[in-house]
Design an enzyme around this catalytic site. Sequence first.
Site, short mmCIF file in Angstrom:
data_model
loop_
_atom_site.label_atom_id
_atom_site.label_comp_id
_atom_site.label_asym_id
_atom_site.label_seq_id
_atom_site.Cartn_x
_atom_site.Cartn_y
_atom_site.Cartn_z
N PHE A 12 0.84 -1.21 0.00
CA PHE A 12 0.00 0.00 0.00
C PHE A 12 0.87 1.26 0.00
CE2 PHE A 12 -2.19 2.74 3.40
CZ PHE A 12 -2.81 3.55 2.48
N ASP A 32 10.26 -6.24 -3.44
CA ASP A 32 9.19 -6.81 -2.62
C ASP A 32 9.26 -8.33 -2.71
OD1 ASP A 32 6.46 -7.41 -1.55
OD2 ASP A 32 6.23 -5.25 -1.73
N ASN A 33 8.93 -9.02 -1.62
CA ASN A 33 8.87 -10.50 -1.72
C ASN A 33 7.44 -10.98 -1.98
OD1 ASN A 33 7.60 -10.20 0.72
ND2 ASN A 33 9.00 -11.49 1.89
N THR A 36 2.84 -10.00 1.34
CA THR A 36 1.62 -9.23 1.57
C THR A 36 1.42 -8.16 0.49
OG1 THR A 36 2.77 -7.70 3.05
CG2 THR A 36 1.64 -9.56 4.07
N LYS A 92 11.62 -10.75 11.33
CA LYS A 92 12.84 -10.75 10.50
C LYS A 92 12.95 -9.51 9.62
CE LYS A 92 14.35 -14.70 8.69
NZ LYS A 92 14.28 -16.01 8.01
N ASN A 100 20.08 -5.34 6.71
CA ASN A 100 20.53 -5.44 5.31
C ASN A 100 20.39 -4.10 4.59
OD1 ASN A 100 21.22 -8.16 5.50
ND2 ASN A 100 19.13 -8.82 5.06
N TYR A 146 5.76 -7.28 15.83
CA TYR A 146 5.85 -6.07 15.00
C TYR A 146 6.46 -4.93 15.82
CZ TYR A 146 4.19 -2.26 11.95
OH TYR A 146 4.08 -1.16 11.13
N LYS A 150 10.14 -3.17 15.23
CA LYS A 150 10.24 -1.74 14.87
C LYS A 150 11.04 -0.97 15.90
CE LYS A 150 7.85 -1.61 10.97
NZ LYS A 150 8.46 -1.17 9.69
N ARG A 187 -7.27 -4.82 8.54
CA ARG A 187 -7.29 -3.52 9.20
C ARG A 187 -8.68 -2.90 9.09
NH1 ARG A 187 -1.77 -0.64 7.50
NH2 ARG A 187 -2.03 -1.85 5.59
#
Length: 327
Positions: A12, A32-33, A36, A92, A100, A146, A150, A187
């Site tokens: 998003f 991006d992997n 999500t 991770k 990284n 999360y 962060k 959400r």
Amino acid sequence: MPRILITGAAGFLGSHLCDRFIAEGYEVVGMDNLITGDLRNLEHLQSLPQFTFVHHDVSTHIHLNGPLDYILHFASPASPIDYLKIPIQTLKVGSLGTHNCLGLALAKKARILVASTSEVYGDPMVHPQTEAYWGNVNPIGPRGVYDEAKRFQEALTMAYHTYHGLETRIIRIFNTYGPRMRLNDGRVLPAFIGQALRGEDLTVFGDGSQTRSFCYVDDLVEGIYRLLLSDYALPVNIGNPDEITILQFAEEIIKLTGTAQKIVFEPLPKDDPTQRQPDITKAREILGWEPRVSRAEGLKITYDAFRNLPEEVLYKQEHRDFKAFVK
Ligand code: UDP
């Protein structure tokens, strides 16, 4: 042409950032992997020569050829449902993924902005939340994966700044909404609008007295842009201080969508913060930034985007094949 790497580019916020930096004349590498993220969010950029998509998980070593001027680290699951489904990946990407990205920034002599969150304040005992508040986080609760990732991200970023002299920026993002949120991400805004569009009742968790303050995505992107180009290395809150209870929010969505459905009450998830409102004094003073889009305007734009989604997205959002995007 400055070159910028945006992690979480298919998400998003990441996809809106790709749009903004392309519009500002940057060469954008989106990474991006796709756990999500969704490539539909980048489809309109695919043919542009100044945009490249790289399918990669930033929790593993990032290799990128060529020079790099900026990095925006926005890769992360971002909804409480995702934290429950993929807790280890969430930890991770906030920790190893940040490491990284910082290492890459150091190697390329790039400036990096990392996406932190109002969740670093946990269930706040200080209201509204200023950047000086240290927070009230349960490290072993469902949101801990999360929140603590962060918080670690902020600590690591400051360490790279002080130890290596790396140019770093930290944004603490409060609840943000707009087109391209995943309808099924759990959400509250996509949940309520999705329920209204499918003719389902709106699920308010708890008694709905908990508060949030919702910022429209374009305002957030402007704040990110200004912070990146500023010379301020300490965390800055970006959000809209217009606070509302979740029950009032459900009522606003019912009015906006004209749904005949009603509100039903479900149990409050564990550690759900009772109140949240950003103190944006710093953003005002340092960046000359404040939100411009009212909730009424922002919700209308968002609803119009969601109501035009195809049926299959409304009922089940599927990811497209990423291979066509890899250049
Ligand atoms: N919420 C709700 N119904 C839903 C989804 C969320 O009442 O179907 C509530 C949730 O309990 C929380 C608020 O809305 O109090 C915002 O939830 P969201 O997951 O959007 O973000 P966060 O809690 O991380 O701010």
